[in-house]
Enzyme design. Structure first.
Site, mmCIF file in Angstrom:
data_model
loop_
_atom_site.group_PDB
_atom_site.id
_atom_site.type_symbol
_atom_site.label_atom_id
_atom_site.label_comp_id
_atom_site.label_asym_id
_atom_site.label_seq_id
_atom_site.Cartn_x
_atom_site.Cartn_y
_atom_site.Cartn_z
ATOM 1 C CD GLU A 52 -2.566 5.496 6.828
ATOM 2 O OE1 GLU A 52 -2.700 5.385 5.477
ATOM 3 O OE2 GLU A 52 -1.954 5.003 7.428
ATOM 4 C CG HIS A 90 -5.647 1.802 5.220
ATOM 5 N ND1 HIS A 90 -5.016 2.914 6.105
ATOM 6 C CD2 HIS A 90 -4.591 0.987 5.213
ATOM 7 C CE1 HIS A 90 -3.815 2.462 6.365
ATOM 8 N NE2 HIS A 90 -3.690 1.250 6.019
ATOM 9 C CD GLU A 146 -3.273 -2.566 7.379
ATOM 10 O OE1 GLU A 146 -2.340 -2.800 6.732
ATOM 11 O OE2 GLU A 146 -3.758 -1.349 7.351
ATOM 12 C CB SER A 185 5.415 -2.005 11.897
ATOM 13 O OG SER A 185 4.867 -0.753 12.307
ATOM 14 C CE LYS A 203 0.172 3.207 4.802
ATOM 15 N NZ LYS A 203 0.208 3.266 6.203
ATOM 16 N N GLY A 254 2.792 2.289 10.897
ATOM 17 C CA GLY A 254 3.761 3.237 10.732
ATOM 18 C C GLY A 254 4.744 3.660 11.968
ATOM 19 C CG ASN A 278 -1.688 1.155 1.405
ATOM 20 O OD1 ASN A 278 -1.535 2.137 0.672
ATOM 21 N ND2 ASN A 278 -2.246 1.540 2.541
HETATM 22 P P1 13P Z 1 3.192 0.326 7.673
HETATM 23 O O1 13P Z 1 3.621 -0.922 7.030
HETATM 24 O O2 13P Z 1 4.063 1.581 7.014
HETATM 25 O O3 13P Z 1 3.292 0.142 9.015
HETATM 26 O O4 13P Z 1 2.012 0.747 7.053
HETATM 27 C C1 13P Z 1 0.986 -0.464 7.230
HETATM 28 C C2 13P Z 1 -0.271 -0.449 6.347
HETATM 29 O O5 13P Z 1 -1.088 0.701 6.872
HETATM 30 C C3 13P Z 1 -0.734 -0.986 5.203
HETATM 31 O O6 13P Z 1 -2.028 -0.682 4.620
#
Ligand code: 13P
Length: 233
Positions: free
Chosen positions: A87, A85, A153, A195, A9, A159, A7
């Site tokens: 976010e 997601h 997740e 992560s 983002k 992150g 992803n």
């Molecule tokens: P990270 O791998 O940067 O923690 O992000 C995970 C994520 O949100 C994947 O959709």
């Protein structure tokens, strides 16, 4: 065989995607590899890499400025779309009902939705992790859906360089698998995301009911993403 999804983002460029696709097409793997870049980078040939979007409108067309429909995403050649997601839930107030409507639109257009569920730090501290996960699975997956992917997740770990313990991941994925079986969807793949990196990917994917990973930051560069893909077969 596992599913390794990236992803991106709101990161990257078309050039970076081209570089990634070229690098990934040289990797020997039986795993399914998916990249979900921003909308503007879709519409290219991924070769062995499948492409996906990061969000979709619940509507098919019309006066919804700024939205992109599932039909449009499918017409770009993409096969997947991430819905719900963390976010999107955090910054766009998406609820399970909205996520289900988006997943329904995705399925109608022939896309496979990657439906994200997971608890915030407050929910974790309040002992609500299992309830949030189970209601997420039950409320976000459309009735009669067949081809969906669920991604667990833990929102507090995204992150953050934090990962749940092996036992926490196992408990979450077992609950999701049990819930999916109860819903008659026991072949649904379940991904873990938050992560994930080259150094922890194979350990995470050795846990029961972890059918792959959804990777954020470590999916942006071939040097970080390829070790995750090649860490399992
Ligand atoms: P990270 O791998 O940067 O923690 O992000 C995970 C994520 O949100 C994947 O959709």
């Amino acid at each position: 065989m596992k599913i390794i999804a990236g992803n991106w983002k709101m990161n990257g460029t078309s050039d970076a995607l081209h570089t990634m696709i070229t690098a990934l097409n040289d990797v020997e793997t039986s795993n399914t590899v998916i990249i979900c870049p921003p909308f503007t980078m879709l519409g290219v040939d991924g070769g062995r890499v499948a492409l996906g979007a990061q969000d979709v409108s619940a509507h098919d067309h019309g006066a919804f400025t700024g939205e992109v429909s599932a039909t449009m995403i499918a017409a770009s050649g993409a096969k997947y779309v991430i819905v719900g997601h963390s976010e999107r839930r955090q910054y766009h107030n998406e609820t399970n009902d909205i996520v289900r409507a988006k997943a329904t639109a995705a399925i109608a257009a022939g896309l496979t939705p990657i439906i994200c569920v997971g608890e915030t730090m407050d929910e974790k501290n309040d002992g609500k992790t299992m309830a949030i996960i189970e209601s997420g699975v039950r409320e976000c997956i459309p009735t009669d859906a067949r081809h969906v992917i669920v991604a667990y997740e833990p929102r507090w770990a995204i992150g953050a360089g934090l990962t749940p313990t092996r036992e926490e991941i196992s408990a979450a994925h077992t609950l999701i698998a049990d819930t999916l079986r109860d819903m008659g969807m026991d072949t649904t793949p379940i991904l873990y995301g938050a992560s994930v990196k080259g150094s922890n990917a194979s350990e995470i994917m050795s846990i029961d009911h972890v059918d792959g990973v959804l990777v954020g930051g470590a999916s942006l560069k071939p040097d970080d993403f390829i070790p995750i893909i090649t860490s399992v077969n």
